[in-house]
Design a protein around this motif. Sequence first.
Motif, PDB file in Angstrom:
ATOM      1  N   ASP A 123       3.361   5.578  -5.049  1.00 14.33           N
ATOM      2  CA  ASP A 123       2.258   5.343  -5.986  1.00 14.33           C
ATOM      3  C   ASP A 123       2.180   3.844  -6.227  1.00 14.33           C
ATOM      4  OD1 ASP A 123       4.901   6.151  -7.348  1.00 14.33           O
ATOM      5  OD2 ASP A 123       3.897   5.013  -8.921  1.00 14.33           O
ATOM      6  N   HIS A 124       1.087   3.399  -6.826  1.00 14.94           N
ATOM      7  CA  HIS A 124       0.957   1.960  -7.074  1.00 14.94           C
ATOM      8  C   HIS A 124       0.687   1.696  -8.546  1.00 14.94           C
ATOM      9  CE1 HIS A 124       0.081  -2.255  -6.561  1.00 14.94           C
ATOM     10  NE2 HIS A 124       0.367  -2.165  -5.272  1.00 14.94           N
TER      11      HIS A 124
ATOM     12  N   LYS B 104       0.835  -1.200   0.000  1.00 14.86           N
ATOM     13  CA  LYS B 104       0.000   0.000   0.000  1.00 14.86           C
ATOM     14  C   LYS B 104       0.872   1.254   0.000  1.00 14.86           C
ATOM     15  CE  LYS B 104      -3.596  -2.635   0.678  1.00 14.86           C
ATOM     16  NZ  LYS B 104      -4.179  -3.152  -0.551  1.00 14.86           N
TER      17      LYS B 104
ATOM     18  N   THR C 249      -2.726  -0.838  -8.795  1.00 11.89           N
ATOM     19  CA  THR C 249      -4.009  -0.348  -8.270  1.00 11.89           C
ATOM     20  C   THR C 249      -4.240   1.137  -8.583  1.00 11.89           C
ATOM     21  OG1 THR C 249      -3.092   0.321  -6.120  1.00 11.89           O
ATOM     22  CG2 THR C 249      -3.865  -1.958  -6.310  1.00 11.89           C
TER      23      THR C 249
ATOM     24  N   GLU D 229      -3.289   3.557  -6.814  1.00 13.62           N
ATOM     25  CA  GLU D 229      -3.381   4.319  -5.569  1.00 13.62           C
ATOM     26  C   GLU D 229      -2.251   5.366  -5.509  1.00 13.62           C
ATOM     27  OE1 GLU D 229      -3.681   3.301  -0.764  1.00 13.62           O
ATOM     28  OE2 GLU D 229      -2.781   1.866  -2.123  1.00 13.62           O
TER      29      GLU D 229
END
Length: 234
Positions: free
Chosen positions: A204-205, A99, A208, A210
């Motif tokens: 950052d992802h 996450k 996903t 995110e």
Amino acid sequence: MSVHIEAKEGQIAETILLPGDPLRAKYIAETFLEDVEQYNSVRNMFGYTGTYKGERISVQGTGMGLPSIMIYAEELITQYNVQNLIRVGTAGGMKEDIKVRDVVIAQAATTDSSAVANTFNGQVHFAPIADFDLLKAAYDSGIEKGLNMRVGNVLSADRFYNEELDKKKLADYGVMAVEMEAAGLYTLAAKYNRKALAILTISDHLITGEETSAQERQTTFNDMIVIALDAALK
Ligand code: HPA
């Protein structure tokens, strides 16, 4: 003086923090260190030495990518006798369960860079790994502070923009996050028998999508610096 660092002998501490961004080096020196002296401004790749809890410590920008960090790490090791090199940076999440705001410790660094393969003339696929003592100290410090610490494999990518690389497959193989320097740092540390670690915050992802706010990124970044400094003292 070395080719890219203008410090005089003795101006750089045995232990150094290595952010990619030279302005982050400036921020770390100004925010966390006392009695700070700037020793490098060649190419605006700023370097500073100061004290943290009474111990001498340096911080040096490295630029982005294996070729750049390997210039600074090589000169710090061979010209300035630096012993402990701790990269502090950001990474993009790859595994689903990583996450944003997690702190990832790169236990190992997979890479598509030829810099590592060429070191062994392509005879083997060398596995660049972190120093265990630094890793444990950083991990324990983060856990004590209540942070989400994750430890494992990261990808040190040669290219920031690389649609051809199958990142999903790497994530399936447990690679947690992507950055661009750890494998080069670990390989040089192995070559010269020094201790190295990369601590990364997830900005950052990739899968996903995110993202974090600038404020959240700054808070997590500060937490990571304290972890790195605590590890450096142990
Ligand atoms: N790729 C490579 N390095 C990075 C990224 C990324 O997506 N995010 C933060 N550092």
